[in-house]
Design a protein around this motif. Sequence first.
Motif: not given
Length: 73
Positions: A37-50
């Motif tokens: 879970e990382v922050p998007n450009y608005e600071g809201r959490p989003m889930t990404v695959w790494l």
Amino acid sequence: MSTADYFGHEPAPRIGKRVRDIASGSEGQLMAVVQEEVPNYEGRPMTVWLAYIRLASGGRELSTAPTNLEVVR
């Protein structure tokens, strides 16, 4: 539903194989694929695959998108 293990690692057929990150050209062994879970450009959490690659040259592991990987033969 996630199939992640205790450490959050997802099963991936390329784990342990030698791969190349097409974005950087770096090569190494694929160690893990995880959801983070990382922050998007608005600071809201989003889930990404790494994907985490242990470089042949040593040092810190490199993280990249799993879609940026190709198996090195």
